[in-house]
Design an enzyme around this catalytic site. Structure first.
Site, mmCIF file in Angstrom:
data_model
loop_
_atom_site.group_PDB
_atom_site.id
_atom_site.type_symbol
_atom_site.label_atom_id
_atom_site.label_comp_id
_atom_site.label_asym_id
_atom_site.label_seq_id
_atom_site.Cartn_x
_atom_site.Cartn_y
_atom_site.Cartn_z
ATOM 1 N N THR A 1 14.463 64.306 9.485
ATOM 2 C CA THR A 1 13.159 63.673 9.242
ATOM 3 C C THR A 1 12.062 64.370 10.039
ATOM 4 O O THR A 1 10.965 64.615 9.537
ATOM 5 C CB THR A 1 13.214 62.182 9.622
ATOM 6 O OG1 THR A 1 14.194 61.528 8.804
ATOM 7 C CG2 THR A 1 11.869 61.508 9.426
ATOM 8 N N HIS B 1 11.093 67.574 8.389
ATOM 9 C CA HIS B 1 10.212 67.342 7.236
ATOM 10 C C HIS B 1 8.767 67.123 7.689
ATOM 11 O O HIS B 1 7.821 67.622 7.068
ATOM 12 C CB HIS B 1 10.692 66.131 6.438
ATOM 13 C CG HIS B 1 11.935 66.361 5.649
ATOM 14 N ND1 HIS B 1 11.994 67.260 4.611
ATOM 15 C CD2 HIS B 1 13.169 65.803 5.733
ATOM 16 C CE1 HIS B 1 13.215 67.251 4.091
ATOM 17 N NE2 HIS B 1 13.951 66.379 4.765
#
Length: 343
Positions: free
Chosen positions: A40, A43
């Site tokens: 995450t 990203h």
């Protein structure tokens, strides 16, 4: 205090000064010691389509951490100053049907630490006391920092009974490797893990899998033959989000087989639903951790001798976050740890 911030709506991260968080009566303030870099976070740094739709800037990122409690709110009773803690990064509403029924991991109003509110890549982080996990037994700080992804692995691996079963794990990322280690530790007979990365397959061998198979060179059917299986795998743990992985898993399960799916696909894809129906295959989606049953299981597994140290392959001072993120994004690694103790 210093924090790693998504300061602007563009690629990159910034180590910068931000206000120290304050706490309410039901919250605790934690001095962060170590953090783990998650997909995450990659990203968010890359600023891809998901991040652009999800993240409001500026935002302190990060949700995998361990730290020491330095302040507690006036209503906090079960957490004390000086406790070594990790944090459940899913903050729930406490009022919806699932929360009231004790199924907090199914709260439809979940807020993500480091995604929807300021996170743990900082000198200090605040959390509701109800989201704090106190480490009551000795635990390595690096391992404690990755209790969040370890919880994903445990939640996935223990979704179905494993004793004496043959388990297929597709995807040898850090969580897949941890799930394979949990399955073997929990009593599975054979655990086969698949990937196309020789580096990560070697990591998987270090945690004791029965077979680490490069599916760019061999088929899952060949893996079955090497293990002497005649009717297919009993349990599948899909950790990659790849369409071909789930399709191959379905094709190689025994009748009545069960799949726990943590891997998040990038887009919709088709599978052979006729095979799912006629083989009576169960597919269960997994997200996060059960609060706090999974956390109890994590601590007990470590007390029982489960060794996660091979999964941690890189350690950096927090100031060297760029190098740490570059290594994490490169793929030739396991979990990467940032040390905040001397910031």
């Amino acid at each position: 205090m210093k924090a790693l911030v998504k300061k602007h709506a563009e690629p990159g991260l910034w180590l910068t000064e931000v206000p120290e968080p304050t706490i309410g009566p039901d919250e605790v303030l934690i001095k962060v010691l170590r953090t783990g870099i998650c997909g995450t976070d990659l990203h968010i740094r890359k600023w891809d389509g998901w991040a652009q739709q999800t993240i409001r800037t500026p935002m302190t990122i990060g949700h995998e951490f361990v730290g020491e409690v330095v302040e507690i709110g006036s209503s906090v009773a079960e957490v004390n100053v000086g406790d070594l803690v990790s944090g459940e990064g899913h903050l729930v509403c406490g009022k919806c049907r699932n929360c009231l029924a004790g199924r907090r991991h199914l709260c439809r109003n979940t807020v993500g630490l480091g995604v929807n509110r300021d996170g743990a890549f900082a000198e200090y982080v605040s959390l509701p006391a109800s989201n704090v996990w106190v480490h009551r037994v000795p635990v390595d700080l690096d391992v404690a920092a990755i209790f969040d992804p370890f919880g994903n692995a445990v939640h996935t691996a223990l979704s179905f009974p494993l004793v004496g079963e043959d388990v297929l794990v597709t995807g040898a990322g850090p969580i897949g490797i941890m799930a394979a280690a949990v399955a073997k530790h929990a009593g599975a007979r054979h655990v086969m893990i698949t990937d196309v990365s020789p580096y990560r397959l070697d990591l998987a061998r270090k945690v004791g899998v029965s077979l680490a198979l490069d599916v760019s060179q061999h088929t899952i059917e060949e893996g079955q033959q090497k293990l002497g299986l005649r009717e297919g795998f009993d349990v599948g743990l899909e950790m990659s989000g790849r369409p071909e992985a789930l399709r191959s898993m379905i094709d190689n399960l025994t009748h009545g087989g069960k799949i726990a799916m943590l891997g998040l696909p990038a887009e919709e894809f088709a599978i052979n639903w006729a095979k799912v129906v006629t083989s009576m295959i169960t597919i269960k989606g997994i997200y996060g951790r059960e609060m706090f049953e999974t956390w109890y299981a994590m601590s007990v597994l470590l007390e029982g001798g489960l060794d996660l140290s091979p999964v941690i392959t890189g350690r950096y001072p927090a100031e060297e976050f760029e190098a740490a993120f570059d290594e994490a994004a490169g793929g030739r690694c396991g979990k990467i740890i940032l040390d905040w103790s001397n910031v």
